[in-house]
Design an enzyme around this catalytic site. Structure first.
Site, PDB file in Angstrom:
ATOM      1  N   ASP A 139       0.841  -1.191   0.000  1.00 54.33           N
ATOM      2  CA  ASP A 139       0.000   0.000   0.000  1.00 54.33           C
ATOM      3  C   ASP A 139       0.882   1.249   0.000  1.00 54.33           C
ATOM      4  O   ASP A 139       2.018   1.223   0.489  1.00 54.33           O
ATOM      5  CB  ASP A 139      -0.892   0.037   1.252  1.00 54.33           C
ATOM      6  CG  ASP A 139      -1.885  -1.114   1.291  1.00 54.33           C
ATOM      7  OD1 ASP A 139      -2.168  -1.677   0.217  1.00 54.33           O
ATOM      8  OD2 ASP A 139      -2.361  -1.433   2.391  1.00 54.33           O
ATOM      9  N   LYS A 140       0.336   2.334  -0.495  1.00 48.62           N
ATOM     10  CA  LYS A 140       1.071   3.604  -0.570  1.00 48.62           C
ATOM     11  C   LYS A 140       1.734   3.955   0.770  1.00 48.62           C
ATOM     12  O   LYS A 140       2.903   4.338   0.812  1.00 48.62           O
ATOM     13  CB  LYS A 140       0.108   4.724  -0.991  1.00 48.62           C
ATOM     14  CG  LYS A 140       0.718   6.109  -0.975  1.00 48.62           C
ATOM     15  CD  LYS A 140      -0.335   7.183  -1.206  1.00 48.62           C
ATOM     16  CE  LYS A 140       0.264   8.564  -1.012  1.00 48.62           C
ATOM     17  NZ  LYS A 140      -0.745   9.633  -1.135  1.00 48.62           N
TER      18      LYS A 140
END
Length: 304
Positions: A139-140
């Site tokens: 995830d970012k």
């Protein structure tokens, strides 16, 4: 040129969400693309703009305009990440928090892929133009270790190894509250949230998700844990700890922003270690990404 489609809502489609109706008609479109089309008024209900969550009614006319895909030209760019290991077939890298892995709707610039193209001479082409070398994602806002394929042979082997659950990943997380059970297994079914489509949720009709964890240290209102996901569902660790009442600190989506604790600098989840067999030599390999400085500083705040 835009492709234009017109549908009339039949009795069997009545009361469906607008975005789900479109997904059924165009399964090749991603959920993000459908949401963007609705938001940008490419979808009209009775010739008026609408919302993704709108429940469609029998007899309504739904007009859908699909513009051609945006031509993405990914240019090499300086993106901050560390190369931990590299050979002819693979690279092991350490991704900082806050960096998106590959271009996607709403985020076409300054991704990890832009940096990989600059720093690595070769990348596999199986992932296509926007995902060269990418065999798995973080995830970012999650930092840490990632495997990158430098050719198609390595790409196929690594994807197969992930599918067969032969690659072991270990994460370090700070979760809210005192986890009394020192070791545990969280086993649920995870799927796309029925209303908030950007979220995942524990659902009966979801896919099996298993996470093992071990508590490393307990603070006043938080616990430091090692988490080992057996499966690789989207947002799995974040959903699982939220589900058992101990969301990951700093997680604005799954309940990890707590007013009775000093605000974390980021999502407190870090991909710490990876174990796998080399796709060509079959040699067992293990790598670690050091715990980031801002993560360590926050642990010291919790200790004090």
């Amino acid at each position: 040129m835009n492709q234009e489609y017109l549908f009339e809502v039949s009795p069997k489609d009545e009361a469906k969400r607008l975005d789900l109706f479109i997904k059924e008609k165009f399964p090749e479109l991603s959920r993000n693309r459908i949401q963007a089309l609705i938001k940008e008024n490419y979808v009209l209900v009775n010739f008026k703009p609408s919302k993704a969550s709108y429940k469609i009614k029998r007899g309504e006319k739904i007009k859908i305009l699909i513009p051609p895909d945006k031509e993405i030209d990914i240019q090499p760019r300086e993106i901050p990440f560390e190369i931990i290991y590299e050979d002819e077939d693979i690279a092991v890298i350490n991704k900082p928090s806050g960096i998106v892995v590959h271009p996607a709707p709403g985020h076409y610039e300054d991704t990890l892929v832009h940096g990989l193209i600059l720093k690595l001479k070769n990348l596999s082409g199986i992932g296509g133009k926007i995902r060269p070398g990418i065999v798995h994602r973080l995830d970012k806002d999650t930092s840490g270790i990632m495997l990158v394929a430098k050719n198609d042979f390595a790409h196929k082997k690594l994807v197969e190894a992930f599918k067969e659950r032969l690659i072991e990943k270990t994460y370090i997380a700070l979760v809210y509250g005192r986890l009394i059970q020192k070791k545990g297994k969280i086993e649920t079914f995870i799927g796309r949230h029925p209303v908030a489509r950007k979220k995942m949720a524990v659902l009966k009709e979801g896919k099996l998700a298993i996470t093992f964890y071990e508590v490393l240290e307990i603070f006043n209102k938080a616990s430091l844990v090692l988490a080992k996901p057996v499966t690789g569902r989207t947002h799995q660790i974040r959903v699982h700890f939220s589900y058992i009442g101990h969301p990951i600190l700093g997680d604005s989506i799954y309940g990890g922003l707590k007013h009775d604790l000093f605000k974390p600098p980021r999502l407190m989840l870090h991909a710490y270690e990876i174990f796998f067999k080399h796709p060509r030599t079959n040699e067992a390999m293990k790598f670690r990404a050091p715990i980031p400085e801002e993560f360590q500083k926050y642990i010291q705040i919790l200790k004090s």
